[in-house]
Design a protein around this motif. Structure first.
Motif: not given
Length: 124
Positions: A6-9, A100-103
């Motif tokens: 997931t992190i890589n994508a 929600r994903w956040r970087p």
């Protein structure tokens, strides 16, 4: 724990969204059964025909952010990579907040002769 896939994508997606042609540059060592970072500091490299230089990105989870930042900041390859003033180096850490994903995007730069982390809103 966030799955590595997931992190890589997600990292690859934000790099491509920023206009980069992306390749995964870390490699698997069958002898040690571990992933080996490119130059000891990066997972992905990106180039863009409209910009000069390349970007190298260390991708991680938010829980591993501090250790990855320390590793990148302490590695001689980081300074060598950044000596070409057109190349950039980032640590991108992911977490999920309110569903929600956040970087968290940190650019490593040379300021007054020292490696310095600077938070960014996006990859440039």
């Amino acid at each position: 724990m966030i799955p590595t896939a997931t992190i890589n994508a997600k990292t690859r997606k934000i790099m491509e969204s920023a206009g980069y042609l992306v390749t995964k540059v870390e490699r698997y060592s069958p002898h040690s059964r571990r992933l080996i970072d490119h130059y000891g500091i990066g997972d992905y490299e990106g180039i863009d025909g409209m910009r000069r230089g390349k970007i190298l990105v260390q991708s991680t989870s938010r829980s591993n952010y501090a250790s990855r930042l320390t590793k990148v900041m302490g590695h001689d390859s980081s300074t060598r990579w950044l000596r070409n003033s057109d190349d950039r180096l980032y640590v991108v850490a992911w977490d999920k907040h309110n569903g929600r994903w956040r970087p968290k995007i940190t650019e490593i730069v040379i300021r007054d002769g020292k490696l310095t982390p600077e938070d960014r809103e996006e990859l440039t």
